[in-house]
Write a protein that holds these residues in place. Structure first.
Motif, PDB file in Angstrom:
ATOM      1  N   GLY A 221      40.709  36.325  24.072  1.00 22.00           N
ATOM      2  CA  GLY A 221      41.096  36.324  25.469  1.00 22.00           C
ATOM      3  C   GLY A 221      41.450  37.719  25.930  1.00 22.00           C
ATOM      4  N   ALA A 222      41.286  37.932  27.225  1.00 20.91           N
ATOM      5  CA  ALA A 222      41.576  39.260  27.785  1.00 20.91           C
ATOM      6  C   ALA A 222      42.775  39.227  28.718  1.00 20.91           C
ATOM      7  CB  ALA A 222      40.353  39.764  28.538  1.00 20.91           C
ATOM      8  N   GLY A 223      43.508  38.120  28.728  1.00 21.16           N
ATOM      9  CA  GLY A 223      44.675  38.053  29.609  1.00 21.16           C
ATOM     10  C   GLY A 223      44.502  37.012  30.697  1.00 21.16           C
ATOM     11  N   ILE A 224      45.620  36.681  31.330  1.00 20.39           N
ATOM     12  CA  ILE A 224      45.613  35.622  32.331  1.00 20.39           C
ATOM     13  C   ILE A 224      46.391  36.068  33.564  1.00 20.39           C
ATOM     14  CG2 ILE A 224      47.649  34.497  31.312  1.00 20.39           C
ATOM     15  CD1 ILE A 224      46.388  31.796  32.034  1.00 20.39           C
ATOM     16  N   ARG A 225      45.859  35.745  34.717  1.00 23.31           N
ATOM     17  CA  ARG A 225      46.563  36.011  35.981  1.00 23.31           C
ATOM     18  C   ARG A 225      46.752  34.669  36.691  1.00 23.31           C
ATOM     19  NH1 ARG A 225      46.599  40.014  33.545  1.00 23.31           N
ATOM     20  NH2 ARG A 225      46.187  42.162  34.199  1.00 23.31           N
ATOM     21  N   GLN A 226      47.967  34.423  37.190  1.00 21.21           N
ATOM     22  CA  GLN A 226      48.246  33.136  37.833  1.00 21.21           C
ATOM     23  C   GLN A 226      48.187  33.284  39.349  1.00 21.21           C
ATOM     24  OE1 GLN A 226      51.525  30.734  36.188  1.00 21.21           O
ATOM     25  NE2 GLN A 226      51.820  32.378  34.703  1.00 21.21           N
ATOM     26  N   GLN A 227      47.404  32.411  39.973  1.00 22.68           N
ATOM     27  CA  GLN A 227      47.289  32.449  41.423  1.00 22.68           C
ATOM     28  C   GLN A 227      48.562  31.929  42.079  1.00 22.68           C
ATOM     29  OE1 GLN A 227      43.587  30.108  41.371  1.00 22.68           O
ATOM     30  NE2 GLN A 227      42.726  31.702  42.692  1.00 22.68           N
ATOM     31  N   ALA A 228      48.885  32.534  43.207  1.00 20.63           N
ATOM     32  CA  ALA A 228      50.056  32.087  43.960  1.00 20.63           C
ATOM     33  C   ALA A 228      49.649  31.749  45.393  1.00 20.63           C
ATOM     34  CB  ALA A 228      51.130  33.164  43.955  1.00 20.63           C
ATOM     35  N   THR A 229      48.816  32.640  46.001  1.00 24.95           N
ATOM     36  CA  THR A 229      48.431  32.414  47.401  1.00 24.95           C
ATOM     37  C   THR A 229      47.071  31.741  47.522  1.00 24.95           C
ATOM     38  OG1 THR A 229      47.389  34.590  47.539  1.00 24.95           O
ATOM     39  CG2 THR A 229      49.756  34.457  48.054  1.00 24.95           C
ATOM     40  N   PHE A 230      46.330  31.732  46.453  1.00 28.83           N
ATOM     41  CA  PHE A 230      44.992  31.120  46.426  1.00 28.83           C
ATOM     42  C   PHE A 230      44.050  31.713  47.496  1.00 28.83           C
ATOM     43  CE2 PHE A 230      47.926  28.087  44.570  1.00 28.83           C
ATOM     44  CZ  PHE A 230      47.291  27.716  43.407  1.00 28.83           C
ATOM     45  N   THR A 231      44.238  32.965  47.798  1.00 31.00           N
ATOM     46  CA  THR A 231      43.388  33.621  48.805  1.00 31.00           C
ATOM     47  C   THR A 231      42.215  34.339  48.138  1.00 31.00           C
ATOM     48  OG1 THR A 231      44.726  35.614  48.675  1.00 31.00           O
ATOM     49  CG2 THR A 231      45.351  33.992  50.347  1.00 31.00           C
ATOM     50  N   TYR A 232      41.254  34.674  48.956  1.00 32.07           N
ATOM     51  CA  TYR A 232      40.103  35.465  48.484  1.00 32.07           C
ATOM     52  C   TYR A 232      40.587  36.775  47.889  1.00 32.07           C
ATOM     53  CZ  TYR A 232      36.216  38.780  48.812  1.00 32.07           C
ATOM     54  OH  TYR A 232      35.304  39.760  48.533  1.00 32.07           O
ATOM     55  N   GLN A 233      41.497  37.458  48.619  1.00 32.05           N
ATOM     56  CA  GLN A 233      41.963  38.779  48.186  1.00 32.05           C
ATOM     57  C   GLN A 233      42.683  38.713  46.850  1.00 32.05           C
ATOM     58  OE1 GLN A 233      41.131  41.584  49.965  1.00 32.05           O
ATOM     59  NE2 GLN A 233      41.833  42.593  48.086  1.00 32.05           N
ATOM     60  N   GLU A 234      43.489  37.666  46.708  1.00 29.36           N
ATOM     61  CA  GLU A 234      44.222  37.533  45.440  1.00 29.36           C
ATOM     62  C   GLU A 234      43.239  37.379  44.287  1.00 29.36           C
ATOM     63  OE1 GLU A 234      48.036  34.876  44.247  1.00 29.36           O
ATOM     64  OE2 GLU A 234      46.173  33.732  44.448  1.00 29.36           O
ATOM     65  N   THR A 235      42.256  36.544  44.492  1.00 25.31           N
ATOM     66  CA  THR A 235      41.260  36.335  43.435  1.00 25.31           C
ATOM     67  C   THR A 235      40.510  37.640  43.138  1.00 25.31           C
ATOM     68  OG1 THR A 235      40.989  34.089  44.258  1.00 25.31           O
ATOM     69  CG2 THR A 235      39.303  34.891  42.748  1.00 25.31           C
ATOM     70  N   TYR A 236      40.119  38.317  44.190  1.00 23.43           N
ATOM     71  CA  TYR A 236      39.403  39.589  44.034  1.00 23.43           C
ATOM     72  C   TYR A 236      40.246  40.598  43.239  1.00 23.43           C
ATOM     73  CZ  TYR A 236      37.160  44.007  45.348  1.00 23.43           C
ATOM     74  OH  TYR A 236      36.564  45.234  45.319  1.00 23.43           O
ATOM     75  N   ASP A 237      41.524  40.728  43.654  1.00 21.24           N
ATOM     76  CA  ASP A 237      42.412  41.712  43.004  1.00 21.24           C
ATOM     77  C   ASP A 237      42.611  41.390  41.531  1.00 21.24           C
ATOM     78  OD1 ASP A 237      42.625  43.019  45.401  1.00 21.24           O
ATOM     79  OD2 ASP A 237      44.557  42.104  45.946  1.00 21.24           O
ATOM     80  N   PHE A 238      42.856  40.099  41.248  1.00 23.09           N
ATOM     81  CA  PHE A 238      43.076  39.704  39.853  1.00 23.09           C
ATOM     82  C   PHE A 238      41.838  40.014  39.011  1.00 23.09           C
ATOM     83  CE2 PHE A 238      46.493  36.233  40.743  1.00 23.09           C
ATOM     84  CZ  PHE A 238      47.442  37.237  40.880  1.00 23.09           C
ATOM     85  N   ALA A 239      40.656  39.746  39.582  1.00 16.61           N
ATOM     86  CA  ALA A 239      39.412  40.007  38.844  1.00 16.61           C
ATOM     87  C   ALA A 239      39.268  41.502  38.570  1.00 16.61           C
ATOM     88  CB  ALA A 239      38.221  39.474  39.641  1.00 16.61           C
ATOM     89  N   ARG A 240      39.558  42.326  39.578  1.00 18.35           N
ATOM     90  CA  ARG A 240      39.464  43.773  39.387  1.00 18.35           C
ATOM     91  C   ARG A 240      40.440  44.259  38.314  1.00 18.35           C
ATOM     92  NH1 ARG A 240      36.788  47.118  43.004  1.00 18.35           N
ATOM     93  NH2 ARG A 240      37.146  48.608  41.315  1.00 18.35           N
ATOM     94  N   GLU A 241      41.631  43.692  38.339  1.00 20.36           N
ATOM     95  CA  GLU A 241      42.642  44.094  37.341  1.00 20.36           C
ATOM     96  C   GLU A 241      42.159  43.786  35.928  1.00 20.36           C
ATOM     97  OE1 GLU A 241      46.530  43.065  40.108  1.00 20.36           O
ATOM     98  OE2 GLU A 241      46.438  42.284  38.068  1.00 20.36           O
TER      99      GLU A 241
END
Lengths: 322, 488
Positions: free
Chosen positions: A186-206
């Motif tokens: 595994g490479a890590g996990i990010r938990q969604q909070a706002t479920f927005t497009y931007q949040e998903t995009y940012d987490f993926a970039r991170e």
């Protein structure tokens, strides 16, 4: 072979639901209290509820709380006042469900919970997706795809729904189990909070930036898949990082064959709605029901999409169903 | 009260034991009561403090949950708080939810059932309501939103059942401790008192109980190790020695007195025989001389013989009275048993013809006294004789004799209307040969001395007070024999 068995089970289930429909011929009323019908998943489930209720001769009142706790309580109070014969409940959260169950119990109204669940209280049955098994199966689909590309030495990042939720924990556990069996890290996990497009995009970039060996992203949802795809593209990793999702959107039927998505673990909301009504009907007719009913999640990939398409269109997307 | 043999009466040992038991129980009981009340107060304060802490915490955390209509979430908080603080119930009144349900307020919360388990509070359950009403302590705070809107209230109900159980445990523990300590202390103290006090006292009592015929201990008390007891025994030994010496001195004086009395008796006998005989001869010879015509013719000789005769008679009376006075020392005043005072007085009146001139009045109640009737009659005869002798010629003699009972004594008042006795002479009239009149007046001056001696022989006394119309009243007391009976 296993997928074929699963399809056969689903078909048998559908046949049994159809044959039972004519038996009910009373003027009984049901209420379906749902967290937010603006979300496709719930709308599909609503259609499953409506379809099965009509088939069994029930009238249904639909109450959408629009993800508002106050409105949800108001609707629950209204349903209780109208003395409906049964409530199908898809609560805004498992804690709010307890209060609704308490109000219904005080009024003597049986409740079947469909998805989300409850922290407590008395209910007839809880209809849920088998998140752990479904995630395990989709994890195996991804592992197979990575191994086929000889990317199985790379890592997989997860953009998850909140892990305090039981379904979030089950999804992560099942998926990681499949990766572990295949020896993929595994490479890590990010938990969604706002479920927005931007949040998903940012987490993926991170995750892409933090893991140079990243070979795949698993999105534990479906509606923000575009954020993840855009992040991969923005990172210049098109064709180098795979994306696999949970749940389904209608466009997945095109994205999966094209390889944009490796696959998706598809819940069956239409089927869940039907099964909720079916369970309520059994209860109201004095038949025993299981308190917990886990429905299978479909592990759809390029290899089985065509085969499972009728089931997906009906049970997952609620398409071509009256 | 202790009897002569010392076996009756209250035991010092028992009394000390009772005092020790009472004191030990009072002290330990007081201490146990103080502990009990202190613990009760501490626990009550603890419950109030715990309740206040819960309310403060819940008030802060529940407010946003009520605003968010998260009923189950604040119910979970309540359940946690009840479990944490061991409250009986916490009830939330939610006005927001009440509006949704078209009610004044929505009431929810948690309460403990009979088994102590936390269950949902049901406001429609009369048992739950009744349990809330009977709680030991309740505190309520309002719930106010950040904008100042009244959202409801939180009430904490505290039960005292745990406190009662704890206090009962403390009570039983204290009771056991008190009994055990009391028994130990009492046993120890009684043992110590027995060894240190009662046992030495018993030895002292035994020692001083071994006496000779005069009741004086035959040996000295042994010394003890403790200073206080040694001081006591030293003082007692000093007293025993002093009593012994006093007894010896008394014996010596008694022997001297006995010898003196013997001599006095012999003198009395001599007076009876040797002094009376010359007096009788003088009288006899003077009477012979008074029969001689020659001597009668001579006035001087006649007067001389009459004087000799008169003095001889007086000498004879003096010897008789003195002899009688001395004889009283050997007389048994109650030898005759009891005497009816009225009868004795009447006997004395009958024996003296001169009393016919007097008006004699007896009291209504004349008592029976323990005195030989002869002596009592003689006593009244002397008093009658004195009254007649010192009566006033210008008025008839009146004598009033009365008596009353004071305790074990009968007090007599013999009053007359004679010439009386001046206050300054009233003490000396009872002396031997004391006379307030010239020798020409008949009498030996022994009458009242005899009265006093008779009265004193009975343990009584005699005095002179004012009589009737300036006369005298002789007051004396005699041992009373039995209660007066009212005369009809």
């Amino acid at each position: 072979m296993k997928i074929l068995k699963m399809v056969a089970v689903i078909c048998l289930l559908m046949a049994s639901l159809t044959s039972a429909g004519a038996a009910q011929a009373t003027e009984m009323r049901l209420a379906y209290i749902v967290s937010d019908l603006r979300i496709p998943f719930w709308d599909i489930m609503k259609r499953g509820v409506g379809s099965r209720a009509e088939a069994l001769g029930y009238s249904v009142v639909f109450f959408s709380a629009e993800n508002d706790a106050k409105r949800e309580l108001e609707l629950a109070t209204k349903a209780v006042r109208e003395k409906v014969d049964g409530i199908i409940l898809s609560p805004t959260n498992s804690s709010a469900a307890v209060t609704i169950l308490k109000l219904a119990k005080a009024a003597g109204i049986p409740v079947v919970i469909s998805d989300i669940g409850s922290d407590g209280g008395d209910y007839v049955s809880y209809i849920a997706s088998d998140n752990r098994e479904g995630s395990y199966q989709i994890g195996k689909v991804l592992a197979k795809a990575l191994q086929a590309r000889q990317w199985d030495k790379g890592s997989v990042g997860i953009i998850a729904i909140p892990q305090k939720r039981a379904n979030g924990q089950a999804r992560t556990a099942g998926f990681m189990n499949a990766l572990n069996e295949a020896g993929i890290k595994g490479a890590g996990i990010r938990q969604q909070a706002t479920f927005t497009y931007q949040e998903t995009y940012d987490f993926a970039r991170e995750l892409i930036a933090a893991n140079t060996d990243l070979r795949a992203l698993w999105l534990q949802g479906s509606d923000r898949y575009q954020g993840a795809l855009d992040a991969i593209a923005a990172a210049g990793k098109n064709g180098q990082i795979l994306l696999i999702c949970f749940d389904a959107e209608p466009e997945f039927l095109q994205l999966i064959p094209k390889g944009t998505l490796v696959g998706a673990a598809m819940q069956q909301p239409f089927l869940m709605g039907e099964e909720a009504v079916n369970t309520m009907d059994s209860h109201l007719n004095g038949k025993p029901v299981k308190q917990l009913q886990l429905l299978p999640i479909l592990p759809v990939s390029t290899g089985n999409l065509a085969e499972m398409l009728p089931v997906i269109r009906r049970n997952v997307l609620g398409m071509n169903v009256k | 009260m202790v009897s002569d043999n010392g076996k009756a009466g209250r035991s010092l040992y028992t009394l000390l034991g009772i005092i020790i038991v009472a004191v030990v129980l009072a002290v330990l009981g007081g201490r146990a009561t103080y502990d009990y009340l202190s613990e009760q107060q501490r626990m009550t304060e603890g419950m109030e403090q715990s309740s206040a802490l819960s309310l403060a915490s819940l008030q802060k955390n529940i407010t946003p949950l009520i605003e968010a209509y998260a009923i189950n979430d604040y119910d979970k908080l309540i359940a946690t708080e009840i479990e944490l603080r061991q409250h009986f119930a916490i009830i939330v009144t939610d006005l927001n939810m009440g509006k949704i349900r078209a009610e004044a307020a929505y009431t929810s919360g948690k309460i403990r059932n009979a088994a102590g388990n936390i269950i949902d509070f049901n406001p429609d359950d009369p048992t739950h309501r009744r349990q809330l009403d009977s709680r030991f302590y309740t505190d309520t705070v309002p719930i106010i939103s950040s904008s100042g809107t009244h959202l409801g209230s939180i009430a904490v109900y505290v039960t005292d059942e745990k406190m009662k159980r704890e206090l009962n445990r403390i009570l039983i523990q204290n009771l056991i401790n008190t009994v055990v300590i009391a028994l130990l202390l009492i046993a120890l103290l009684i043992f110590a008192i027995h060894r240190l006090l009662v046992h030495p006292l018993a030895r002292i009592a035994k020692c001083i109980g071994q006496t000779d015929s005069d009741g004086i201990p035959t040996s000295l008390i042994p010394s003890f190790a403790f200073r206080e007891l040694s001081v006591l025994t030293d003082r007692m030994n000093t007293m025993i020695l002093m009593i012994g010496r006093s007894r010896d001195l008394l014996h010596q004086r008694t022997e001297t007195l006995s010898r003196s009395n013997a001599e006095l008796n012999r003198l009395g006998e001599a007076m009876a025989h040797h002094f009376q005989e010359p007096a009788r001869r003088l009288t006899s010879f003077s009477q012979r001389l008074q029969g001689k015509p020659a001597l009668v013719a001579d006035e001087d000789s006649r007067l001389a013989v009459e004087f000799i005769d008169q003095q001889a008679r007086r000498l004879s009376e003096l010897v008789r009275d003195a002899q009688h006075y001395l004889a009283l020392d050997h007389a048994k005043v109650d030898a005759g048993g009891t005497a009816d005072s009225a009868a004795a007085l009447r006997q004395a009146i009958a024996a003296n013809s001169a009393t016919a001139q007097a008006e004699i009045v007896l009291g209504e109640s004349m008592p029976q006294v323990r005195l030989a009737e002869k002596l009592l009659s003689e006593l009244f005869a002397i008093l009658l004789d004195n009254a007649l002798r010192y009566s006033k010629p210008e008025r008839p003699l009146r004598i009033e004799v009365s008596a009353s009972v004071r305790g074990e004594r009968a007090v007599f008042c013999f009053a007359d209307n004679g010439s009386g006795i001046a206050p300054e002479y009233r003490a000396q009239v009872f002396d031997l040969f004391s006379r307030l009149v010239p020798n020409s007046v008949p009498g030996t001056g022994m009458g009242l001395a005899l009265v006093r001696k008779i009265v004193q022989q009975t343990g009584g006394d005699v005095s002179v007070e004012d009589g009737i119309d300036g006369g005298a009243c002789i007051v004396f007391d005699l041992p009373f024999d039995f209660p007066l009976e009212p005369q009809a």
